[in-house]
Motif scaffolding. Structure first.
Motif, PDB file in Angstrom:
ATOM      1  N   ALA A 241       2.307 -14.607   0.358  1.00  9.64           N
ATOM      2  CA  ALA A 241       1.552 -13.795  -0.599  1.00  9.64           C
ATOM      3  C   ALA A 241       0.507 -12.941   0.109  1.00  9.64           C
ATOM      4  O   ALA A 241       0.325 -11.747  -0.210  1.00  9.64           O
ATOM      5  CB  ALA A 241       0.886 -14.708  -1.623  1.00  9.64           C
ATOM      6  N   ARG A 242      -0.178 -13.517   1.072  1.00 10.78           N
ATOM      7  CA  ARG A 242      -1.207 -12.767   1.811  1.00 10.78           C
ATOM      8  C   ARG A 242      -0.586 -11.654   2.644  1.00 10.78           C
ATOM      9  O   ARG A 242      -1.165 -10.561   2.768  1.00 10.78           O
ATOM     10  CB  ARG A 242      -2.009 -13.724   2.686  1.00 10.78           C
ATOM     11  CG  ARG A 242      -2.761 -14.792   1.885  1.00 10.78           C
ATOM     12  CD  ARG A 242      -3.381 -15.857   2.786  1.00 10.78           C
ATOM     13  NE  ARG A 242      -3.828 -17.015   2.007  1.00 10.78           N
ATOM     14  CZ  ARG A 242      -4.398 -18.098   2.543  1.00 10.78           C
ATOM     15  NH1 ARG A 242      -4.578 -18.169   3.862  1.00 10.78           N
ATOM     16  NH2 ARG A 242      -4.787 -19.089   1.771  1.00 10.78           N
ATOM     17  N   VAL A 243       0.580 -11.932   3.209  1.00 12.83           N
ATOM     18  CA  VAL A 243       1.294 -10.905   3.975  1.00 12.83           C
ATOM     19  C   VAL A 243       1.701  -9.753   3.057  1.00 12.83           C
ATOM     20  O   VAL A 243       1.584  -8.568   3.419  1.00 12.83           O
ATOM     21  CB  VAL A 243       2.522 -11.524   4.668  1.00 12.83           C
ATOM     22  CG1 VAL A 243       3.460 -10.446   5.211  1.00 12.83           C
ATOM     23  CG2 VAL A 243       2.077 -12.459   5.792  1.00 12.83           C
ATOM     24  N   LEU A 244       2.154 -10.070   1.854  1.00 11.01           N
ATOM     25  CA  LEU A 244       2.564  -9.036   0.896  1.00 11.01           C
ATOM     26  C   LEU A 244       1.392  -8.165   0.455  1.00 11.01           C
ATOM     27  O   LEU A 244       1.568  -6.983   0.151  1.00 11.01           O
ATOM     28  CB  LEU A 244       3.221  -9.681  -0.325  1.00 11.01           C
ATOM     29  CG  LEU A 244       4.662 -10.168  -0.134  1.00 11.01           C
ATOM     30  CD1 LEU A 244       5.055 -11.142  -1.240  1.00 11.01           C
ATOM     31  CD2 LEU A 244       5.619  -8.987  -0.113  1.00 11.01           C
ATOM     32  N   LYS A 245       0.205  -8.725   0.415  1.00 13.91           N
ATOM     33  CA  LYS A 245      -0.964  -7.993  -0.076  1.00 13.91           C
ATOM     34  C   LYS A 245      -1.755  -7.302   1.033  1.00 13.91           C
ATOM     35  O   LYS A 245      -2.665  -6.521   0.740  1.00 13.91           O
ATOM     36  CB  LYS A 245      -1.875  -8.955  -0.833  1.00 13.91           C
ATOM     37  CG  LYS A 245      -1.274  -9.504  -2.120  1.00 13.91           C
ATOM     38  CD  LYS A 245      -2.181 -10.539  -2.762  1.00 13.91           C
ATOM     39  CE  LYS A 245      -1.547 -11.114  -4.032  1.00 13.91           C
ATOM     40  NZ  LYS A 245      -2.390 -12.176  -4.640  1.00 13.91           N
ATOM     41  N   ASP A 246      -1.436  -7.573   2.281  1.00  5.84           N
ATOM     42  CA  ASP A 246      -2.200  -7.029   3.393  1.00  5.84           C
ATOM     43  C   ASP A 246      -1.799  -5.569   3.637  1.00  5.84           C
ATOM     44  O   ASP A 246      -0.674  -5.293   4.057  1.00  5.84           O
ATOM     45  CB  ASP A 246      -1.947  -7.868   4.655  1.00  5.84           C
ATOM     46  CG  ASP A 246      -2.868  -7.505   5.799  1.00  5.84           C
ATOM     47  OD1 ASP A 246      -3.382  -6.367   5.822  1.00  5.84           O
ATOM     48  OD2 ASP A 246      -3.080  -8.357   6.691  1.00  5.84           O
ATOM     49  N   PRO A 247      -2.698  -4.612   3.385  1.00  8.36           N
ATOM     50  CA  PRO A 247      -2.325  -3.195   3.552  1.00  8.36           C
ATOM     51  C   PRO A 247      -1.958  -2.835   4.988  1.00  8.36           C
ATOM     52  O   PRO A 247      -1.196  -1.888   5.215  1.00  8.36           O
ATOM     53  CB  PRO A 247      -3.583  -2.445   3.088  1.00  8.36           C
ATOM     54  CG  PRO A 247      -4.702  -3.430   3.183  1.00  8.36           C
ATOM     55  CD  PRO A 247      -4.088  -4.781   2.925  1.00  8.36           C
ATOM     56  N   SER A 248      -2.465  -3.585   5.955  1.00 11.35           N
ATOM     57  CA  SER A 248      -2.148  -3.276   7.348  1.00 11.35           C
ATOM     58  C   SER A 248      -0.720  -3.657   7.721  1.00 11.35           C
ATOM     59  O   SER A 248      -0.232  -3.295   8.795  1.00 11.35           O
ATOM     60  CB  SER A 248      -3.124  -3.986   8.288  1.00 11.35           C
ATOM     61  OG  SER A 248      -2.963  -5.389   8.223  1.00 11.35           O
ATOM     62  N   LEU A 249      -0.030  -4.385   6.821  1.00 12.35           N
ATOM     63  CA  LEU A 249       1.360  -4.777   7.068  1.00 12.35           C
ATOM     64  C   LEU A 249       2.344  -4.016   6.183  1.00 12.35           C
ATOM     65  O   LEU A 249       3.509  -4.381   6.084  1.00 12.35           O
ATOM     66  CB  LEU A 249       1.528  -6.287   6.860  1.00 12.35           C
ATOM     67  CG  LEU A 249       0.749  -7.180   7.828  1.00 12.35           C
ATOM     68  CD1 LEU A 249       0.944  -8.654   7.468  1.00 12.35           C
ATOM     69  CD2 LEU A 249       1.181  -6.935   9.267  1.00 12.35           C
ATOM     70  N   ALA A 250       1.875  -2.952   5.534  1.00 16.58           N
ATOM     71  CA  ALA A 250       2.749  -2.153   4.679  1.00 16.58           C
ATOM     72  C   ALA A 250       3.864  -1.522   5.498  1.00 16.58           C
ATOM     73  O   ALA A 250       3.730  -1.299   6.709  1.00 16.58           O
ATOM     74  CB  ALA A 250       1.943  -1.072   3.974  1.00 16.58           C
ATOM     75  N   SER A 251       4.975  -1.233   4.822  1.00 16.21           N
ATOM     76  CA  SER A 251       6.131  -0.644   5.493  1.00 16.21           C
ATOM     77  C   SER A 251       5.748   0.659   6.179  1.00 16.21           C
ATOM     78  O   SER A 251       5.062   1.502   5.604  1.00 16.21           O
ATOM     79  CB  SER A 251       7.243  -0.391   4.477  1.00 16.21           C
ATOM     80  OG  SER A 251       8.284   0.360   5.059  1.00 16.21           O
TER      81      SER A 251
END
Length: 489
Positions: A245-255
């Motif tokens: 969930a945290r990975v999905l919400k982290d803007p620095s990990l966006a596609s």
């Protein structure tokens, strides 16, 4: 000759090469000089003195002198002959030079021989514990960051293939396959040094390998079955779904858009591996809690299956080739864990989750719509040309037609042209057997939005979607290939 002195016997056995026996034989090309002669004699005598004609116990041939003589016959220079001889010759791998040839695919056979001997002498458990999970074979004092062994990082690299190869070895009791998997580990690169940090490997008290079996809470005669809930952890437990969930919400990990599939994983590790590492480090694995390893292993299995199944659910389903490997590798976690010390078990699970999350990010970090998935996906396969079954009084027609949904899925997968198809269907069938009774709401309380909708039907739904996407080839449909496009929009 090349500054080396050899005994008279070797000198006599390998004089200067003669002229060809007849004019019908291949003639020597111009270009050779005294340096060429010295180089080819050095290669011949050094190989004779130091190396066997077989590289390993399965009799791969040593033919490095063949190239040396071919270059000499074609007029090649001495430095060229010498350089290729140094490249071709492979010293046996020992404990002393083990680190020196990591990442060098030319030493694959030598590492295979080394590990086969280690397994014979020490056993599978001790070999895995030492060469994959010990601090010594991951980080060594005095070596810079780019030259550390990092064997565990290699183990979960290459779309998990070293882990998968070793997993087959331990599941099926094949020492040779385990040795191959460990050699494959040694041959792979480390794309982002320190992605699995040195702090992971600091020695801590743990039970000896002989007591490993006691760490499983679901031993049939000694504890609670896996089909029922293990006692919930107390305190500050962080679930793998919460990490996702945290990975999905982290803007620095966006596609960041599509990239060539050969570079997507290493590029992701280099650019954003430190962010992924920070997230996964907050996943809790507390060996002092009864049943913790089994519980955390289950979290990894569910997380990989969710990444593949729900990650692929976007206006229909795409069976992603790379996320598929997260599922087919997770089936080997129980077999590997059975051979490991508790400390190594925890290291394996953390490394596995780190790599799986990195792949999820590399493939575009697709959104996960639990509500849509569980409302719209089937739990029963409907293969083409499926012969109708006469109605049975008292039974719903669908149940009479397909009383066990996995039977048509499995037999169709066995005959599918894609070799990965039966592997993922075997994984889903196994996970359904172990976790299929998990009820809706079982995962309520994690940070992953919608996870309360999740239940044990995930695995049969994913299996049906995979079969539909790949094509029911055995039943007459055209076989299709795995999705390679990723989820970047």
């Amino acid at each position: 000759m090349n500054g080396k002195v050899y005994d008279e016997k070797a000198e006599r056995l390998f004089p200067a090469p003669s002229s060809p026996p007849t004019a019908l034989c291949p003639q020597r090309w111009p270009g050779c000089d005294l340096e060429s002669l010295n180089a080819v004699r050095h290669a011949l005598i050094d190989n004779y003195t130091r190396y066997h004609i077989f590289w390993n116990d399965i009799k791969f041939h040593n033919h490095v002198t063949h190239r040396a003589l071919a270059i000499y016959a074609l007029g090649g220079s001495g430095p060229v002959i010498e350089a290729f001889y140094k490249q071709d010759i492979k010293h046996p791998i020992t404990a002393q030079n083990f680190v020196d040839h990591l990442s060098d695919e030319n030493y694959y056979e030598a590492y295979t021989t080394f590990f086969a001997n280690a397994i014979k002498e020490k056993g599978a458990s001790a070999t895995l514990d030492e060469f994959i999970f010990s601090e010594k074979y991951n980080f060594r004092p005095g070596r810079d960051a780019g030259s550390q062994p990092e064997m565990l990082c290699r183990f979960v690299d290459a779309v998990m293939h070293p882990l998968i190869q070793c997993g087959h070895g331990v599941e099926f009791g094949l020492k040779g396959m385990l040795a191959e998997g460990l050699a494959l580990t040694a041959a792979h690169d480390v794309h982002a040094p320190g992605f699995l940090p040195q702090s992971m490997f600091v020695a801590q008290p743990s039970d000896d390998i002989g007591a490993v079996v006691n760490s499983f809470a679901s031993l049939v005669l000694d504890g609670q079955s896996s089909v029922t809930r293990l006692k919930a952890p107390t305190g500050q437990d962080v679930h793998a779904f919460s990490i996702l969930a945290r990975v999905l919400k982290d803007p620095s990990l966006a596609s960041q858009g599509p990239r060539h599939f050969t570079g997507q994983y290493p590029d992701t590790l280099v650019a954003r591996g430190h962010i992924i590492r920070e997230h996964v480090q907050k996943w809790t694995v507390d060996l002092s809690k009864p049943g913790e390893i089994e519980r955390k292993m289950e979290e990894c299995i569910w997380t990989s299956s969710v990444m593949y199944a729900l990650g692929g659910w976007r206006n229909g389903f795409t069976a992603d080739f790379f996320l598929m490997h997260m599922v087919t590798s997770s089936i080997f976690l129980p077999s590997l864990i059975a051979y490991l010390s508790p400390r190594a078990q925890a290291l394996l699970l953390r490394a596995y989750l780190s790599s799986a999350v990195a792949w999820f990010v590399a493939r575009g970090r697709p959104s996960l719509n639990f509500k849509s998935f569980f409302e719209l996906t089937p739990t029963v396969p409907n293969p083409p040309n499926n012969p109708a079954v006469l109605p049975v009084e008292g039974f719903p027609a669908q149940d009479a037609q397909t009383p066990n949904p996995f039977l048509p899925l499995i037999q169709s997968s066995i005959m599918h042209p894609s070799d990965h198809h039966p592997k993922i269907q075997r994984a889903f069938a196994h996970f359904s057997t172990i976790y299929g009774a998990r009820p809706k709401g079982y995962f309520a309380g994690t940070e992953l939005d919608g996870a309360e909708e999740l239940d044990g039907s995930l695995f049969v739904r994913a299996a049906v979607l995979t079969a539909n996407y790949m094509g029911w080839a055995r039943e007459g449909e055209e076989a299709r290939n795995w999705g390679l496009e990723g989820f970047y929009v």
